[in-house]
Design an enzyme around this catalytic site. Structure first.
Site, mmCIF file in Angstrom:
data_model
loop_
_atom_site.group_PDB
_atom_site.id
_atom_site.type_symbol
_atom_site.label_atom_id
_atom_site.label_comp_id
_atom_site.label_asym_id
_atom_site.label_seq_id
_atom_site.Cartn_x
_atom_site.Cartn_y
_atom_site.Cartn_z
ATOM 1 N N ARG A 1 0.852 -1.247 0.028
ATOM 2 C CA ARG A 1 0.060 0.036 0.004
ATOM 3 C C ARG A 1 0.975 1.133 0.017
ATOM 4 O O ARG A 1 1.908 1.321 0.749
ATOM 5 C CB ARG A 1 -0.802 0.317 1.312
ATOM 6 C CG ARG A 1 -1.723 1.413 1.329
ATOM 7 C CD ARG A 1 -2.837 1.178 0.619
ATOM 8 N NE ARG A 1 -3.752 2.562 0.758
ATOM 9 C CZ ARG A 1 -4.714 2.787 1.670
ATOM 10 N NH1 ARG A 1 -5.032 1.960 2.396
ATOM 11 N NH2 ARG A 1 -5.143 3.883 1.609
ATOM 12 N N ASP B 1 -6.994 -2.045 0.950
ATOM 13 C CA ASP B 1 -7.314 -1.132 1.936
ATOM 14 C C ASP B 1 -8.130 -1.989 3.024
ATOM 15 O O ASP B 1 -9.060 -2.697 2.723
ATOM 16 C CB ASP B 1 -8.386 -0.139 1.398
ATOM 17 C CG ASP B 1 -8.770 1.078 2.206
ATOM 18 O OD1 ASP B 1 -8.079 1.340 3.547
ATOM 19 O OD2 ASP B 1 -9.542 1.868 2.012
ATOM 20 N N ARG C 1 -5.931 1.919 -4.909
ATOM 21 C CA ARG C 1 -5.430 1.631 -3.899
ATOM 22 C C ARG C 1 -4.937 -0.064 -3.984
ATOM 23 O O ARG C 1 -5.870 -0.786 -4.451
ATOM 24 C CB ARG C 1 -6.276 1.495 -2.348
ATOM 25 C CG ARG C 1 -6.994 2.798 -2.176
ATOM 26 C CD ARG C 1 -7.715 2.806 -1.209
ATOM 27 N NE ARG C 1 -8.261 4.378 -1.165
ATOM 28 C CZ ARG C 1 -8.886 4.767 -0.177
ATOM 29 N NH1 ARG C 1 -8.987 4.133 1.025
ATOM 30 N NH2 ARG C 1 -8.970 6.149 -0.024
ATOM 31 N N ASP D 1 -10.142 -1.731 6.751
ATOM 32 C CA ASP D 1 -10.762 -0.911 7.543
ATOM 33 C C ASP D 1 -11.494 -1.681 8.674
ATOM 34 O O ASP D 1 -12.096 -2.471 8.662
ATOM 35 C CB ASP D 1 -11.755 -0.036 6.856
ATOM 36 C CG ASP D 1 -11.264 1.152 6.081
ATOM 37 O OD1 ASP D 1 -9.978 1.596 6.236
ATOM 38 O OD2 ASP D 1 -11.828 1.853 5.100
#
Length: 210
Positions: free
Chosen positions: A84, A96, A93, A98
């Protein structure tokens, strides 16, 4: 956890990310959503994203904020290992990861340096759980609904399923589409992207773009 990618072989990247999450210490993989192809948000001149969600069981202990920031640090470590790079907000990206919800906890905590976002606009922001943008993003809500449709995240006042239905109306039928289901080792394609094969779960429970 929410997973996303739109660079390189995004499906393979997200499959590897699922395995990396499952291999974290003191963590058990509880469920994997279906894989979605999703329209970019904010910056539309870029490839489609692939998005999914994963539910993990982990030992929290008495300090939920410390456990959440520890998990966040692990997520950022996986992102770094997968290459990343810092780019503009809403840009493409490699991967990612989260933290969307953390059980039924509501958390606001300072991010440790190694847990800061690769998005320069967010690098100095605290960790806030539930994720502040999750409720308004169908690319997050659709896979999260696969895993926890009846969950009412703290502060939402509505279930994940209700929020997802609202965003489907707002964003339109082409914003997300199912393209694959988790087969244990990787993604198994579903017809022409309109199939309804259910997500993989081992038990019930809850399920991260930062």
């Amino acid at each position: 956890m929410g997973l996303g990618s739109n660079l390189g072989d995004a499906e393979r990247t997200l499959a590897a990310a699922v395995h990396a999450l499952a291999a974290l210490p003191r963590v058990r993989l509880r469920g994997v959503s279906r894989l979605y192809a999703t329209a970019p948000v904010g910056v539309t001149d870029q490839p489609e994203f692939r998005n999914a969600a994963v539910a993990l069981d982990l030992r929290v202990g008495p300090d939920a904020a410390a456990a959440a920031t520890g998990l966040l640090t692990a997520l950022k470590g996986i992102e770094h290992a997968f290459g990343r790079r810092q780019r503009r907000r809403w840009g493409p990206r490699e991967v990612d990861l989260d933290l969307l919800v953390f059980g039924r906890q509501r958390i606001r905590a300072e991010r440790p340096p190694e847990g800061r976002s690769a998005d320069p606009a967010k690098a100095s922001l605290p960790l806030v759980v539930p994720h502040v943008e999750a409720r308004r993003r169908l690319f997050v809500l659709a896979p999260l609904e696969d895993l926890a449709p009846r969950l009412v995240p703290p502060g939402w006042g509505e279930t994940v399923a209700t929020a997802a239905a609202r965003q489907r109306t707002a964003e339109g039928p082409d914003a997300v589409r199912v393209i694959a289901a988790w087969g244990g080792d990787g993604w198994q394609p579903i017809g022409n992207g309109t199939g309804d094969q259910r997500p993989v779960r081992s038990g019930g429970g809850a399920a991260s773009r930062a």
